[in-house]
Design a protein around this motif. Sequence first.
Motif, PDB file in Angstrom:
ATOM      1  N   ARG A 103       0.832  -1.205   0.000  1.00  0.00           N
ATOM      2  CA  ARG A 103       0.000   0.000   0.000  1.00  0.00           C
ATOM      3  C   ARG A 103       0.870   1.260   0.000  1.00  0.00           C
ATOM      4  O   ARG A 103       0.545   2.259  -0.655  1.00  0.00           O
ATOM      5  CB  ARG A 103      -0.941   0.005   1.213  1.00  0.00           C
ATOM      6  N   LYS A 104       1.971   1.247   0.742  1.00  0.00           N
ATOM      7  CA  LYS A 104       2.867   2.401   0.754  1.00  0.00           C
ATOM      8  C   LYS A 104       3.569   2.557  -0.595  1.00  0.00           C
ATOM      9  O   LYS A 104       3.821   3.678  -1.045  1.00  0.00           O
ATOM     10  CB  LYS A 104       3.891   2.256   1.871  1.00  0.00           C
ATOM     11  N   LEU A 105       3.892   1.424  -1.237  1.00  0.00           N
ATOM     12  CA  LEU A 105       4.495   1.483  -2.568  1.00  0.00           C
ATOM     13  C   LEU A 105       3.503   2.071  -3.570  1.00  0.00           C
ATOM     14  O   LEU A 105       3.871   2.875  -4.435  1.00  0.00           O
ATOM     15  CB  LEU A 105       4.936   0.086  -3.015  1.00  0.00           C
ATOM     16  N   GLU A 106       2.249   1.668  -3.457  1.00  0.00           N
ATOM     17  CA  GLU A 106       1.217   2.223  -4.335  1.00  0.00           C
ATOM     18  C   GLU A 106       1.090   3.732  -4.137  1.00  0.00           C
ATOM     19  O   GLU A 106       1.011   4.501  -5.108  1.00  0.00           O
ATOM     20  CB  GLU A 106      -0.130   1.546  -4.051  1.00  0.00           C
ATOM     21  N   ARG A 107       1.088   4.164  -2.869  1.00  0.00           N
ATOM     22  CA  ARG A 107       0.962   5.590  -2.560  1.00  0.00           C
ATOM     23  C   ARG A 107       2.157   6.375  -3.109  1.00  0.00           C
ATOM     24  O   ARG A 107       2.001   7.452  -3.697  1.00  0.00           O
ATOM     25  CB  ARG A 107       0.845   5.775  -1.049  1.00  0.00           C
ATOM     26  N   ALA A 108       3.370   5.812  -2.904  1.00  0.00           N
ATOM     27  CA  ALA A 108       4.581   6.493  -3.393  1.00  0.00           C
ATOM     28  C   ALA A 108       4.561   6.611  -4.908  1.00  0.00           C
ATOM     29  O   ALA A 108       5.042   7.593  -5.479  1.00  0.00           O
ATOM     30  CB  ALA A 108       5.821   5.730  -2.934  1.00  0.00           C
ATOM     31  N   ASN A 109       3.983   5.616  -5.559  1.00  0.00           N
ATOM     32  CA  ASN A 109       3.955   5.610  -7.012  1.00  0.00           C
ATOM     33  C   ASN A 109       3.003   6.663  -7.587  1.00  0.00           C
ATOM     34  O   ASN A 109       3.052   6.976  -8.767  1.00  0.00           O
ATOM     35  CB  ASN A 109       3.539   4.220  -7.513  1.00  0.00           C
ATOM     36  N   HIS A 110       2.143   7.206  -6.745  1.00  0.00           N
ATOM     37  CA  HIS A 110       1.245   8.279  -7.169  1.00  0.00           C
ATOM     38  C   HIS A 110       1.779   9.667  -6.804  1.00  0.00           C
ATOM     39  O   HIS A 110       1.491  10.648  -7.492  1.00  0.00           O
ATOM     40  CB  HIS A 110      -0.144   8.100  -6.529  1.00  0.00           C
ATOM     41  N   HIS A 111       2.556   9.747  -5.725  1.00  0.00           N
ATOM     42  CA  HIS A 111       2.936  11.053  -5.192  1.00  0.00           C
ATOM     43  C   HIS A 111       4.437  11.354  -5.235  1.00  0.00           C
ATOM     44  O   HIS A 111       4.823  12.519  -5.112  1.00  0.00           O
ATOM     45  CB  HIS A 111       2.455  11.180  -3.745  1.00  0.00           C
TER      46      HIS A 111
END
Length: 490
Positions: free
Chosen positions: A78-86
């Motif tokens: 989930r943190k990787l997904e978030r980082a990949n957006h921001h």
Amino acid sequence: MAYRYANRNQLQLFPSSIEDYIPLDDPVRAYDAFVEALDLEKLGLNLDPHQAGNPQYHPKVMLKLVVYGYAYGIRSSRKLERANHHNLSFIWLTSGLTPDHKTIAEFRRKNRSQLADILKQCAKMCIQLNLIEGNTLFVDGSKFKANASIKKSWDKKKAHKVLKAIDQRIADILNQCETVDEAEKGCGSLVKMDQELQDQDVLKTKVQGILKELETKKQTSLNTTDPDCTRINSLAGTHAGYSVQSVVDEKHGLILSADVVSENNDLNQFSRQINQANALLEHKCQVACADSGYASTTELAKIDQQGIKVVVPSQRQASEKIPSPFAKDQFSYDKIHDCYICPEGHTLTFSSLNKNKKNGHKHYLISAKKICLACPHYGVCTSSQHGRKVIRLVNEELREKFEAQYKEPESQAIYRKRKAKVELPFGHIKRNLGVNAFLLRGLPGVKAEASLFGTCFNLVRMITLLGVTTLVSLLKEIGGKYPTSLGGIG
């Protein structure tokens, strides 16, 4: 003093492409070049750009995302997904693609064995770049928590205790049922009792299954959440976990190999870890060094027999305690007559042989117990009513050889480098990246994570040693040697 103000609505002129957002010397370019240089087919990743069905993310995109995330302590899907957006670095790395957390987690789960081999290719690259020589190798281990609770660990004692309590509870329920039947009072309580009785039977079956598995696998304990982990005793207390083994090269402190074992100590790991590292080097190292936690004479002998110099202190040498006047080392051994002579001149003769799978022990006893009882040093030398006993390893001469080898000035110089070389990676992983536990369960999963940790540490060191732009160009040269047919990113 005046303040600085900004306006979010002010128009800005940003670069027209993602490529222009990242400077040429940004570290993310090194991670991108590293994954591009990997031989994915040799790694075992399925590559078929013409496969039918719904388009999926290319393995290189997913690898870049996972490796770069682990390098900065971002491991959660989930943190990787978030980082990949921001995070702009992640956006550049994946070329704007945005896999969701389920896709990331699924990729990591399905490719555990492939991820476990990434460090091998990374080490091979370091060897090609002459960053790893393989002359002197340092071995060390560190304990990491498993993704499981120690409360879910079972041993035979705990299982029998729970079974006894279950049997007692079942007996109590049956007695209560008989009492209710006799009094013929309502059925409500009977329904509840029947349900509890059923629950107790299910729990009993489960515990009996655990006991059977312990006996079948001949294990001392079993964790029902992660069956591969073991009970770990560390400075942080007792917990379910694993021991991570690392072999580091002397030249630049780069990790040559990493492994994970379900053991609470390092005594059985020395030969295994050195042999794995030598297999990757494709030649034998000259010196193998470790701390006293690896001081198993049998294990050290396996490496010594290969002509490799072993620099490992014994437990006695590591403690640096001044031996007592009546310590075993103060007794002289007569090899011809196979006996010991105590400081008072009395003989201790061979008594028995204690056979052991790892190290056999020979026991030597005083010829007559009255000698010890009448000795002025009785109570200091020994307080046993049977007199003094000395235990000698069957391969005691080998142990003495390793102790003498460790004392050599050259060996001392090598051992002084040990902490700075082999303990640095664990410090970086645990402190800088904040890793104190694995996310994945089972040996395949934790080995994959350990491989990623080692790879990320090596990349950080390579960036420090060579610089981003130099490393990127060198990795591109290495990548050109691997024939691939990857097609475009879909």
